[in-house]
Design a protein around this motif. Structure first.
Motif, PDB file in Angstrom:
ATOM      1  N   ILE A 127       0.811  -1.218   0.000  1.00 21.25           N
ATOM      2  CA  ILE A 127       0.000   0.000   0.000  1.00 21.25           C
ATOM      3  C   ILE A 127       0.849   1.275   0.000  1.00 21.25           C
ATOM      4  O   ILE A 127       0.462   2.291  -0.547  1.00 21.25           O
ATOM      5  N   HIS A 128       2.028   1.246   0.577  1.00 15.18           N
ATOM      6  CA  HIS A 128       2.850   2.454   0.693  1.00 15.18           C
ATOM      7  C   HIS A 128       3.970   2.479  -0.341  1.00 15.18           C
ATOM      8  O   HIS A 128       5.003   3.070  -0.122  1.00 15.18           O
ATOM      9  N   HIS A 129       3.749   1.848  -1.484  1.00 14.35           N
ATOM     10  CA  HIS A 129       4.795   1.731  -2.486  1.00 14.35           C
ATOM     11  C   HIS A 129       5.149   3.076  -3.124  1.00 14.35           C
ATOM     12  O   HIS A 129       6.302   3.355  -3.381  1.00 14.35           O
ATOM     13  N   PHE A 130       4.144   3.907  -3.389  1.00 15.49           N
ATOM     14  CA  PHE A 130       4.402   5.223  -3.975  1.00 15.49           C
ATOM     15  C   PHE A 130       4.070   6.307  -2.968  1.00 15.49           C
ATOM     16  O   PHE A 130       3.012   6.283  -2.349  1.00 15.49           O
ATOM     17  N   PRO A 131       4.950   7.275  -2.807  1.00 15.36           N
ATOM     18  CA  PRO A 131       4.699   8.344  -1.830  1.00 15.36           C
ATOM     19  C   PRO A 131       3.567   9.266  -2.276  1.00 15.36           C
ATOM     20  O   PRO A 131       3.334   9.436  -3.470  1.00 15.36           O
TER      21      PRO A 131
ATOM     22  N   HIS B  99       0.100   8.164  -6.926  1.00 15.39           N
ATOM     23  CA  HIS B  99      -0.334   7.641  -5.628  1.00 15.39           C
ATOM     24  C   HIS B  99      -1.825   7.281  -5.675  1.00 15.39           C
ATOM     25  O   HIS B  99      -2.226   6.224  -5.187  1.00 15.39           O
ATOM     26  N   GLY B 100      -2.639   8.135  -6.273  1.00 15.93           N
ATOM     27  CA  GLY B 100      -4.077   7.869  -6.365  1.00 15.93           C
ATOM     28  C   GLY B 100      -4.372   6.649  -7.217  1.00 15.93           C
ATOM     29  O   GLY B 100      -5.211   5.816  -6.863  1.00 15.93           O
ATOM     30  N   LEU B 101      -3.667   6.534  -8.338  1.00 16.97           N
ATOM     31  CA  LEU B 101      -3.851   5.361  -9.194  1.00 16.97           C
ATOM     32  C   LEU B 101      -3.445   4.093  -8.451  1.00 16.97           C
ATOM     33  O   LEU B 101      -4.145   3.085  -8.499  1.00 16.97           O
ATOM     34  N   TYR B 102      -2.326   4.160  -7.759  1.00 20.02           N
ATOM     35  CA  TYR B 102      -1.849   2.990  -7.020  1.00 20.02           C
ATOM     36  C   TYR B 102      -2.857   2.588  -5.945  1.00 20.02           C
ATOM     37  O   TYR B 102      -3.122   1.407  -5.740  1.00 20.02           O
ATOM     38  N   ARG B 103      -3.431   3.570  -5.258  1.00 18.32           N
ATOM     39  CA  ARG B 103      -4.446   3.265  -4.226  1.00 18.32           C
ATOM     40  C   ARG B 103      -5.670   2.604  -4.845  1.00 18.32           C
ATOM     41  O   ARG B 103      -6.230   1.672  -4.278  1.00 18.32           O
ATOM     42  N   LEU B 104      -6.088   3.087  -6.015  1.00 13.83           N
ATOM     43  CA  LEU B 104      -7.224   2.473  -6.704  1.00 13.83           C
ATOM     44  C   LEU B 104      -6.907   1.024  -7.054  1.00 13.83           C
ATOM     45  O   LEU B 104      -7.705   0.114  -6.805  1.00 13.83           O
TER      46      LEU B 104
ATOM     47  N   HIS C 168      -4.760  -0.820  -5.639  1.00  9.84           N
ATOM     48  CA  HIS C 168      -4.665  -1.541  -4.368  1.00  9.84           C
ATOM     49  C   HIS C 168      -6.037  -2.089  -3.960  1.00  9.84           C
ATOM     50  O   HIS C 168      -6.169  -3.259  -3.611  1.00  9.84           O
ATOM     51  N   HIS C 169      -7.060  -1.252  -4.028  1.00 11.37           N
ATOM     52  CA  HIS C 169      -8.399  -1.694  -3.616  1.00 11.37           C
ATOM     53  C   HIS C 169      -8.960  -2.769  -4.558  1.00 11.37           C
ATOM     54  O   HIS C 169      -9.593  -3.724  -4.102  1.00 11.37           O
ATOM     55  N   ILE C 170      -8.701  -2.617  -5.845  1.00 10.24           N
ATOM     56  CA  ILE C 170      -9.133  -3.637  -6.810  1.00 10.24           C
ATOM     57  C   ILE C 170      -8.412  -4.952  -6.517  1.00 10.24           C
ATOM     58  O   ILE C 170      -9.029  -6.018  -6.462  1.00 10.24           O
ATOM     59  N   SER C 171      -7.107  -4.882  -6.300  1.00  8.44           N
ATOM     60  CA  SER C 171      -6.322  -6.089  -6.037  1.00  8.44           C
ATOM     61  C   SER C 171      -6.710  -6.751  -4.734  1.00  8.44           C
ATOM     62  O   SER C 171      -6.747  -7.980  -4.629  1.00  8.44           O
ATOM     63  N   LEU C 172      -6.997  -5.949  -3.726  1.00  7.43           N
ATOM     64  CA  LEU C 172      -7.413  -6.510  -2.441  1.00  7.43           C
ATOM     65  C   LEU C 172      -8.737  -7.253  -2.591  1.00  7.43           C
ATOM     66  O   LEU C 172      -8.912  -8.349  -2.050  1.00  7.43           O
ATOM     67  N   TRP C 173      -9.653  -6.679  -3.373  1.00  6.34           N
ATOM     68  CA  TRP C 173     -10.918  -7.370  -3.637  1.00  6.34           C
ATOM     69  C   TRP C 173     -10.659  -8.685  -4.364  1.00  6.34           C
ATOM     70  O   TRP C 173     -11.216  -9.721  -4.027  1.00  6.34           O
ATOM     71  N   ARG C 174      -9.777  -8.625  -5.367  1.00  2.00           N
ATOM     72  CA  ARG C 174      -9.453  -9.840  -6.118  1.00  2.00           C
ATOM     73  C   ARG C 174      -8.809 -10.886  -5.227  1.00  2.00           C
ATOM     74  O   ARG C 174      -9.087 -12.079  -5.346  1.00  2.00           O
TER      75      ARG C 174
ATOM     76  N   GLU D  10      -5.080  -5.013 -13.207  1.00  2.00           N
ATOM     77  CA  GLU D  10      -3.999  -4.102 -12.824  1.00  2.00           C
ATOM     78  C   GLU D  10      -2.990  -3.933 -13.956  1.00  2.00           C
ATOM     79  O   GLU D  10      -2.534  -2.827 -14.222  1.00  2.00           O
ATOM     80  N   LEU D  11      -2.658  -5.033 -14.607  1.00  2.00           N
ATOM     81  CA  LEU D  11      -1.686  -4.967 -15.694  1.00  2.00           C
ATOM     82  C   LEU D  11      -2.218  -4.131 -16.854  1.00  2.00           C
ATOM     83  O   LEU D  11      -1.509  -3.297 -17.410  1.00  2.00           O
ATOM     84  N   ARG D  12      -3.470  -4.315 -17.186  1.00  2.00           N
ATOM     85  CA  ARG D  12      -4.071  -3.523 -18.267  1.00  2.00           C
ATOM     86  C   ARG D  12      -4.130  -2.047 -17.896  1.00  2.00           C
ATOM     87  O   ARG D  12      -3.873  -1.175 -18.725  1.00  2.00           O
TER      88      ARG D  12
END
Length: 140
Positions: free
Chosen positions: A87-91, A98-103, A105-111, A122-124
């Protein structure tokens, strides 16, 4: 590794995360076997075949699923685990990234929670962002 082995690994990660929520799981890596190693001979003993020419081994890269011993969804599992747990990969200084990474993150956590590894969302998304970022940098 069987599907059951993979499920046990994921269950162990879930157990550790439930007991220690602040622990950071880096990500799950895909096994890459290289020629003339002990692991390659063990995998061959299990019945998997490998390229006969050394030049053909050049198509195998870390964290990819082009080896005959890997399941197609292993790459997605690796990618999901990367975004789900780091979750803290990008400052926060780079708001867009950071916002894209958080989004993601939530998609991946659901998956991860639903054990849904079939579509590499995520890759796409990353490919699209990198393509757009390249256009922005060169001025479309």
């Amino acid at each position: 590794e069987t599907a059951s082995d993979t499920e046990e690994t994921m269950a162990l990660i879930d157990l550790i995360k439930s007991k220690y929520p602040l622990i950071e799981v880096i990500d799950i890596k895909v096994l890459t076997v290289y020629p003339k190693t002990l692991l390659a001979s063990e995998v061959a003993h299990l019945g998997f075949s490998f390229p006969r020419e050394l030049s053909k081994w050049g198509h195998f890269f870390w964290n990819t699923t082009n080896g005959p011993w890997q399941r197609k969804w292993h790459h997605d599992l690796s990618l999901v685990s990367l975004f789900a747990f780091r979750i803290h990969h990008f400052p926060p200084s780079n708001f867009f990234i950071h916002g894209l990474y958080r989004l993601l993150h939530h998609i991946s956590l659901w998956r991860w929670r639903n054990r849904f590894f079939a579509i590499p969302i995520e890759l796409r998304a990353l490919h699209l962002v990198l393509k757009l970022w390249g256009r922005v940098r060169i001025g479309f």
